[in-house]
Design a protein around this motif. Structure first.
Motif, PDB file in Angstrom:
ATOM      1  N   ALA A  38       0.814  -1.226   0.000  1.00 10.75           N
ATOM      2  CA  ALA A  38       0.000   0.000   0.000  1.00 10.75           C
ATOM      3  C   ALA A  38       0.837   1.261   0.000  1.00 10.75           C
ATOM      4  CB  ALA A  38      -0.925   0.001   1.216  1.00 10.75           C
ATOM      5  N   SER A  39       1.926   1.270   0.765  1.00  5.61           N
ATOM      6  CA  SER A  39       2.765   2.465   0.828  1.00  5.61           C
ATOM      7  C   SER A  39       4.158   2.083   1.289  1.00  5.61           C
ATOM      8  CB  SER A  39       2.164   3.504   1.775  1.00  5.61           C
ATOM      9  OG  SER A  39       2.186   3.033   3.108  1.00  5.61           O
ATOM     10  N   ILE A  40       5.120   2.974   1.000  1.00  2.18           N
ATOM     11  CA  ILE A  40       6.486   2.733   1.424  1.00  2.18           C
ATOM     12  C   ILE A  40       7.200   4.068   1.535  1.00  2.18           C
ATOM     13  CG2 ILE A  40       7.434   2.466  -0.914  1.00  2.18           C
ATOM     14  CD1 ILE A  40       9.161   0.155   0.315  1.00  2.18           C
ATOM     15  N   VAL A  41       8.090   4.150   2.518  1.00  2.00           N
ATOM     16  CA  VAL A  41       8.916   5.338   2.690  1.00  2.00           C
ATOM     17  C   VAL A  41      10.359   4.965   2.348  1.00  2.00           C
ATOM     18  CG1 VAL A  41       9.820   7.034   4.325  1.00  2.00           C
ATOM     19  CG2 VAL A  41       7.417   6.312   4.457  1.00  2.00           C
ATOM     20  N   ILE A  42      10.963   5.721   1.422  1.00  2.00           N
ATOM     21  CA  ILE A  42      12.362   5.495   1.063  1.00  2.00           C
ATOM     22  C   ILE A  42      13.205   6.521   1.813  1.00  2.00           C
ATOM     23  CG2 ILE A  42      14.056   5.445  -0.825  1.00  2.00           C
ATOM     24  CD1 ILE A  42      11.803   4.627  -2.702  1.00  2.00           C
TER      25      ILE A  42
END
Length: 323
Positions: free
Chosen positions: A260-264
């Motif tokens: 659904a979402s990811i933080v790099i």
């Protein structure tokens, strides 16, 4: 002859005089008796009955109670406030109420009933596991249900280790919440080098729903995620990448259809291509304010939405676009 007749009349007169005196004497002697009876009635002794509470407070005073009468209390039912330990119920008088023969004082008496409380046992997610009613003051409550459990998540399994707050003897209603030790489970596979670690995959691509990559494994920094590391993890919803990671290989999340979402993190200076291929729902949040030069031109080949640093923020730990 005349002389004898005269003497008879004289004796008759004397006799009649004596009878009158006797009658008067009897009449006079009866009057004092009548006066004494009247005085006896007016001098009847009356008594005072006093009713008191446990603390010596006067509840009622009954004056002028006649001898032989059984007194009665006519006020509200006496009460005694509950204490930390007991509740009190009125049960009569001390001494026992008897017919009046003197002034008397009666004191309210009470039965004491130990106070009871409700103890609630909850799991980590606020689910009620057990409710114990009527637990007496001073008793130490105990949980009698099955051992609480918490499902595994990310890289962790959970083992029940007790309650918060610590269980103590009962002094009031209380709620206890199950606590757990988090144990790292082997979800990730990796390769160790002299002073760093590369994440190479997961033990099960079909069941893992959350991946939390640690900063350190075996005292070595995790610096890279290898090619295809999480490819085809179809149940994977969230992934946490630590600040220690500087490079991400190709196709890392390809086929993660539930992601659904990811933080790099801002420290990632190198990304190969196609890392989100067929990730049809993912939203990408980058700490960098623009694409770093070391990122492959096809890193986001699926053209998923990207929010660069300064255009999004955390809300209760979840990344959201700025409004």
């Amino acid at each position: 002859m005349k002389k004898s007749y005269f003497i008879c009349l004289l004796f008759a007169a004397i006799a009649l005089s004596s009878c009158g005196s006797f009658t008067d004497s009897n009449s006079h002697s009866s009057n004092p008796s009548s006066s004494d009876d009247s005085e006896s009635t007016s001098d009847e002794v009356l008594y005072t009955i006093t009713w008191k509470n446990y603390d010596d407070a006067i509840l009622e005073v009954d004056a002028d109670v006649s001898y032989g009468v059984t007194p009665s209390y006519d006020g509200d039912i006496p009460t005694k406030p509950e204490s930390e330990i007991y509740t009190y119920t009125f049960n009569g008088w001390s001494p026992s109420v008897i017919s009046v023969s003197d002034d008397a004082t009666y004191v309210a008496q009470y039965d004491e009933v130990i106070n009871t409380y409700t103890i609630t046992w909850k799991n980590y997610d606020d689910t009620t596991l057990e409710v114990d009613n009527d637990v007496p003051h001073g008793a130490t409550p105990s949980y009698d249900g099955d051992t609480p459990t918490k499902p595994e998540s990310g890289n962790y399994t959970y083992t029940f280790n007790g309650w918060s707050p610590s269980v103590i003897s009962v002094t009031g209603d209380a709620t206890y919440v199950a606590q757990y030790d988090a144990d790292t489970r082997k979800v990730l596979t990796y390769t160790e080098y002299d002073n760093y670690v590369v994440i190479t995959g997961v033990t099960s691509t079909s069941s893992v729903t959350e991946i939390i990559i640690p900063n350190i494994i075996n005292d070595k920094r995790v610096t890279s995620i290898g090619d295809f590391a999480f490819s085809s993890c179809t149940a994977l919803v969230t992934t946490t990448i630590p600040d220690s990671v500087t490079s991400i290989g190709g196709f890392v999340f390809s086929g993660c259809t539930a992601l659904a979402s990811i933080v790099i993190p801002g420290g990632v200076t190198s990304i190969d291509g196609f890392i989100f291929m067929n990730c049809n729902h993912v939203i990408i949040y980058c700490v960098a304010t623009s694409k770093p030069g070391g990122w492959n031109a096809l890193w986001n080949s699926s053209n998923r939405p990207v929010y660069w640093g300064g255009t999004w923020h955390y809300d209760s730990g979840t990344p959201v676009p700025n409004s």
